[in-house]
Design a protein around this motif. Structure first.
Motif, PDB file in Angstrom:
ATOM      1  N   ALA A   9       0.938  -1.417  -0.199  1.00 36.01           N
ATOM      2  CA  ALA A   9      -0.194  -0.075  -0.280  1.00 36.01           C
ATOM      3  C   ALA A   9       0.864   1.058  -0.245  1.00 36.01           C
ATOM      4  O   ALA A   9       2.117   1.142   0.773  1.00 36.01           O
ATOM      5  N   GLN A  10       0.225   1.961  -0.406  1.00 35.40           N
ATOM      6  CA  GLN A  10       0.679   3.480  -0.427  1.00 35.40           C
ATOM      7  C   GLN A  10       0.900   3.783   0.952  1.00 35.40           C
ATOM      8  O   GLN A  10       0.289   4.028   1.234  1.00 35.40           O
ATOM      9  N   ILE A  11       2.285   4.704   1.070  1.00 38.77           N
ATOM     10  CA  ILE A  11       2.385   5.331   2.679  1.00 38.77           C
ATOM     11  C   ILE A  11       1.374   6.653   1.982  1.00 38.77           C
ATOM     12  O   ILE A  11       2.011   7.468   1.331  1.00 38.77           O
ATOM     13  N   SER A  12       0.914   6.915   3.326  1.00 38.84           N
ATOM     14  CA  SER A  12       0.844   8.713   3.592  1.00 38.84           C
ATOM     15  C   SER A  12       1.697   9.399   4.852  1.00 38.84           C
ATOM     16  O   SER A  12       1.631   8.389   5.533  1.00 38.84           O
TER      17      SER A  12
ATOM     18  N   ASN B 206       5.112  -1.709   6.719  1.00 34.26           N
ATOM     19  CA  ASN B 206       6.865  -2.181   5.868  1.00 34.26           C
ATOM     20  C   ASN B 206       8.236  -1.495   6.866  1.00 34.26           C
ATOM     21  O   ASN B 206       9.136  -0.608   6.803  1.00 34.26           O
TER      22      ASN B 206
ATOM     23  N   ASP C   9       5.957  15.929   2.217  1.00 36.81           N
ATOM     24  CA  ASP C   9       5.632  15.410   0.797  1.00 36.81           C
ATOM     25  C   ASP C   9       6.567  14.376   0.238  1.00 36.81           C
ATOM     26  O   ASP C   9       6.536  13.395  -0.364  1.00 36.81           O
TER      27      ASP C   9
ATOM     28  N   VAL D  70       7.368  11.694   1.932  1.00 38.83           N
ATOM     29  CA  VAL D  70       6.304  10.534   1.193  1.00 38.83           C
ATOM     30  C   VAL D  70       7.035   9.672   0.464  1.00 38.83           C
ATOM     31  O   VAL D  70       6.731   8.281   0.140  1.00 38.83           O
ATOM     32  N   GLU D  71       7.409  10.496  -1.048  1.00 43.91           N
ATOM     33  CA  GLU D  71       7.365  10.097  -2.010  1.00 43.91           C
ATOM     34  C   GLU D  71       8.539   9.096  -1.743  1.00 43.91           C
ATOM     35  O   GLU D  71       9.172   8.315  -2.804  1.00 43.91           O
TER      36      GLU D  71
ATOM     37  N   ASN E 280       7.690   5.702  -0.069  1.00 44.86           N
ATOM     38  CA  ASN E 280       7.090   4.982  -1.154  1.00 44.86           C
ATOM     39  C   ASN E 280       7.933   4.482  -1.883  1.00 44.86           C
ATOM     40  O   ASN E 280       7.930   3.383  -2.639  1.00 44.86           O
TER      41      ASN E 280
ATOM     42  N   ASN F 264       8.633   1.000  -2.633  1.00 46.91           N
ATOM     43  CA  ASN F 264       8.899  -0.253  -3.815  1.00 46.91           C
ATOM     44  C   ASN F 264       9.605  -0.500  -5.102  1.00 46.91           C
ATOM     45  O   ASN F 264       9.374  -0.923  -6.070  1.00 46.91           O
TER      46      ASN F 264
END
Length: 66
Positions: free
Chosen positions: A2-5, A17, A54, A57-58, A61, A65
């Motif tokens: 799942a994407q992290i926010s 994770n 932001d 988070v990028e 992620n 991934n």
């Protein structure tokens, strides 16, 4: 995965994770196991450490991934 926010807590992130811990440590978040850090959101932690939430988070992620 799942994407992290930025609204996720450090505790949630590490339970989803644990492999992202080195990313957080690299930017100065060395107290990942502290009780207060577990309930802190990524956005709050980024603010305390002077990091753009932001971009953090990028980075997380991208690492998660990879």
């Amino acid at each position: 995965m799942a994407q992290i926010s930025k609204d996720m807590t450090i505790g949630e992130l590490l339970s989803v994770n644990p492999d992202v811990a080195p990313v957080l440590m690299e930017i100065g978040m060395h107290c990942l196991g502290c009780p207060s850090a577990q309930g802190e959101t990524l956005e709050e932690a980024a603010m305390v450490h002077g990091i753009d939430a932001d971009l953090l988070v990028e980075k997380i992620n991208a690492a998660a991934n990879a």
